[in-house]
Design a protein around this motif. Sequence first.
Motif, PDB file in Angstrom:
ATOM      1  N   SER A 104      14.698  -9.964  -4.144  1.00  0.00           N
ATOM      2  CA  SER A 104      14.949  -8.997  -3.066  1.00  0.00           C
ATOM      3  C   SER A 104      13.669  -8.584  -2.365  1.00  0.00           C
ATOM      4  N   ALA A 105      12.523  -8.671  -3.073  1.00  0.00           N
ATOM      5  CA  ALA A 105      11.245  -8.335  -2.446  1.00  0.00           C
ATOM      6  C   ALA A 105      10.620  -9.531  -1.742  1.00  0.00           C
ATOM      7  N   ALA A 106      11.066 -10.728  -2.101  1.00  0.00           N
ATOM      8  CA  ALA A 106      10.422 -11.943  -1.584  1.00  0.00           C
ATOM      9  C   ALA A 106      10.893 -12.320  -0.187  1.00  0.00           C
ATOM     10  N   TYR A 107      12.066 -11.862   0.224  1.00  0.00           N
ATOM     11  CA  TYR A 107      12.669 -12.375   1.454  1.00  0.00           C
ATOM     12  C   TYR A 107      12.102 -11.729   2.713  1.00  0.00           C
ATOM     13  N   TYR A 108      12.242 -10.406   2.842  1.00  0.00           N
ATOM     14  CA  TYR A 108      11.773  -9.720   4.041  1.00  0.00           C
ATOM     15  C   TYR A 108      10.527  -8.872   3.806  1.00  0.00           C
ATOM     16  N   PHE A 109      10.322  -8.389   2.569  1.00  0.00           N
ATOM     17  CA  PHE A 109       9.285  -7.403   2.297  1.00  0.00           C
ATOM     18  C   PHE A 109       7.896  -8.037   2.162  1.00  0.00           C
ATOM     19  N   LEU A 110       7.717  -8.923   1.194  1.00  0.00           N
ATOM     20  CA  LEU A 110       6.395  -9.479   0.899  1.00  0.00           C
ATOM     21  C   LEU A 110       5.796 -10.345   2.011  1.00  0.00           C
ATOM     22  N   PRO A 111       6.598 -11.097   2.773  1.00  0.00           N
ATOM     23  CA  PRO A 111       5.985 -11.945   3.808  1.00  0.00           C
ATOM     24  C   PRO A 111       5.070 -11.199   4.773  1.00  0.00           C
ATOM     25  N   HIS A 112       5.341  -9.931   5.051  1.00  0.00           N
ATOM     26  CA  HIS A 112       4.483  -9.154   5.953  1.00  0.00           C
ATOM     27  C   HIS A 112       3.095  -8.957   5.345  1.00  0.00           C
ATOM     28  N   ALA A 113       3.058  -8.673   4.042  1.00  0.00           N
ATOM     29  CA  ALA A 113       1.769  -8.494   3.366  1.00  0.00           C
ATOM     30  C   ALA A 113       1.025  -9.816   3.262  1.00  0.00           C
ATOM     31  N   ILE A 114       1.754 -10.882   2.989  1.00  0.00           N
ATOM     32  CA  ILE A 114       1.118 -12.198   2.846  1.00  0.00           C
ATOM     33  C   ILE A 114       0.544 -12.663   4.173  1.00  0.00           C
ATOM     34  N   ARG A 115       1.237 -12.410   5.261  1.00  0.00           N
ATOM     35  CA  ARG A 115       0.725 -12.796   6.582  1.00  0.00           C
ATOM     36  C   ARG A 115      -0.588 -12.075   6.885  1.00  0.00           C
ATOM     37  N   SER A 116      -0.656 -10.778   6.570  1.00  0.00           N
ATOM     38  CA  SER A 116      -1.882 -10.019   6.785  1.00  0.00           C
ATOM     39  C   SER A 116      -3.001 -10.532   5.881  1.00  0.00           C
ATOM     40  N   PHE A 117      -2.656 -10.820   4.621  1.00  0.00           N
ATOM     41  CA  PHE A 117      -3.633 -11.329   3.654  1.00  0.00           C
ATOM     42  C   PHE A 117      -4.208 -12.667   4.117  1.00  0.00           C
ATOM     43  N   HIS A 118      -3.353 -13.511   4.655  1.00  0.00           N
ATOM     44  CA  HIS A 118      -3.783 -14.842   5.089  1.00  0.00           C
ATOM     45  C   HIS A 118      -4.834 -14.758   6.195  1.00  0.00           C
ATOM     46  N   GLY A 119      -4.776 -13.699   6.995  1.00  0.00           N
ATOM     47  CA  GLY A 119      -5.780 -13.539   8.044  1.00  0.00           C
ATOM     48  C   GLY A 119      -7.182 -13.358   7.489  1.00  0.00           C
ATOM     49  N   PHE A 161       3.090  -0.262 -15.314  1.00  0.00           N
ATOM     50  CA  PHE A 161       3.880  -0.167 -14.086  1.00  0.00           C
ATOM     51  C   PHE A 161       3.283   0.895 -13.186  1.00  0.00           C
ATOM     52  N   SER A 162       2.984   0.521 -11.950  1.00  0.00           N
ATOM     53  CA  SER A 162       2.407   1.450 -10.975  1.00  0.00           C
ATOM     54  C   SER A 162       3.391   1.606  -9.821  1.00  0.00           C
ATOM     55  N   PRO A 163       3.958   2.806  -9.598  1.00  0.00           N
ATOM     56  CA  PRO A 163       4.996   2.983  -8.576  1.00  0.00           C
ATOM     57  C   PRO A 163       4.538   2.564  -7.180  1.00  0.00           C
ATOM     58  N   LEU A 164       5.462   1.954  -6.465  1.00  0.00           N
ATOM     59  CA  LEU A 164       5.221   1.501  -5.101  1.00  0.00           C
ATOM     60  C   LEU A 164       6.088   2.282  -4.121  1.00  0.00           C
ATOM     61  N   LEU A 165       7.375   2.347  -4.380  1.00  0.00           N
ATOM     62  CA  LEU A 165       8.281   3.130  -3.542  1.00  0.00           C
ATOM     63  C   LEU A 165       9.582   3.362  -4.290  1.00  0.00           C
ATOM     64  N   GLU A 166      10.259   4.415  -3.902  1.00  0.00           N
ATOM     65  CA  GLU A 166      11.605   4.675  -4.396  1.00  0.00           C
ATOM     66  C   GLU A 166      12.564   4.252  -3.298  1.00  0.00           C
ATOM     67  N   GLU A 167      13.445   3.343  -3.614  1.00  0.00           N
ATOM     68  CA  GLU A 167      14.333   2.819  -2.572  1.00  0.00           C
ATOM     69  C   GLU A 167      15.788   3.087  -2.908  1.00  0.00           C
ATOM     70  N   HIS A 168      16.566   3.242  -1.848  1.00  0.00           N
ATOM     71  CA  HIS A 168      17.996   3.490  -1.971  1.00  0.00           C
ATOM     72  C   HIS A 168      18.770   2.181  -1.794  1.00  0.00           C
ATOM     73  N   GLU A 289      -2.610  -6.809  -3.140  1.00  0.00           N
ATOM     74  CA  GLU A 289      -1.918  -5.622  -3.662  1.00  0.00           C
ATOM     75  C   GLU A 289      -2.040  -4.446  -2.687  1.00  0.00           C
ATOM     76  N   GLN A 290      -3.215  -4.255  -2.114  1.00  0.00           N
ATOM     77  CA  GLN A 290      -3.414  -3.159  -1.169  1.00  0.00           C
ATOM     78  C   GLN A 290      -2.521  -3.318   0.057  1.00  0.00           C
ATOM     79  N   ARG A 291      -2.337  -4.535   0.506  1.00  0.00           N
ATOM     80  CA  ARG A 291      -1.464  -4.777   1.658  1.00  0.00           C
ATOM     81  C   ARG A 291       0.001  -4.511   1.307  1.00  0.00           C
ATOM     82  N   ILE A 292       0.377  -4.860   0.083  1.00  0.00           N
ATOM     83  CA  ILE A 292       1.743  -4.573  -0.362  1.00  0.00           C
ATOM     84  C   ILE A 292       1.975  -3.073  -0.437  1.00  0.00           C
ATOM     85  N   ARG A 293       0.976  -2.334  -0.919  1.00  0.00           N
ATOM     86  CA  ARG A 293       1.114  -0.880  -1.031  1.00  0.00           C
ATOM     87  C   ARG A 293       1.190  -0.200   0.335  1.00  0.00           C
ATOM     88  N   ALA A 294       0.639  -0.838   1.357  1.00  0.00           N
ATOM     89  CA  ALA A 294       0.693  -0.264   2.706  1.00  0.00           C
ATOM     90  C   ALA A 294       2.049  -0.483   3.360  1.00  0.00           C
TER      91      ALA A 294
END
Length: 302
Positions: A104-119, A161-168, A289-294
Amino acid sequence: MNINFDLNDLQAFRAVVENQGFRRAAESIRITQSALSRRIEKLESALGVKLFERTTRKVSLTNVGRAFLPQVERLLDDLDLALLSIGDGGANRRGTLTVACVPSAAYYFLPHAIRSFHGQYPLMKIRLIDVSANEVSAAVAAGEADFGVSFTGNLAPEIEFSPLLEEHYVVACRRDHPLATLDAVTWAQACEHDCITLDKSSGNRLVLDRALSGLQPGKHSVCEARHVTTVLGLVEAGLGIAVVPSIAMPISAHPILAKVRLVEPEVVRQMGVLKRRGRTLTPAALALEQRIRALPGTLTRD
């Protein structure tokens, strides 16, 4: 002890662990498989121990290898940090960064962080292990992943475990579905519509079953799937609605999919970053990790 090995041999050792085999490890550090095998043999000979158990099907660490791994990781991580402080900040850095995450995190969520990281790290290769929550924890604990992204659950003692977000959990539906016009939907309302559900092997199904144990079911599920991404594809095709974690939905507006807040009751889960205790992330892993946390700050509602 006569130390007859070098940094390349230690990097080869870690590459085999991270890639779970010699072929992929050799590819990740850009040497031949025979050259990699020679480095491992040289390291084992210098130490006088066997680091890997090898069969025709898999490669696994021996007990000595498992004890040796944290020391190697700490040494290489410290060296990486030292080099980064006098280097080019990442533009020419090479290697493979492995992240274990729930689908569930791999489809829409993580790609944004990976794109920024790749830069910043254009020559770094990202390897995503998209598996169940239990498998994410196991991959991090075994050192197969630099870190993981998953939700709270039965974590191994060596995992922090380090909290990232609480999601509904939300209703996923097509934009032309009657529920898409509502600000919120009760579970009773949602159960009146054809629904696509996750099967019992999904960690999300376990969370929902526990939270809704007293709720009477409405319509029967018209289809059941193992992965959230499959469920969303069925929703897009117009087969029905689905209940999914909000992290699985598009961050920005989607031409077909809409999400609607679920209430009475609200079901939430805690997402976070999983790391192995005592391991320092490499500069590249820390940057990702910092990009994911943002990312949680960029989440928007339809």
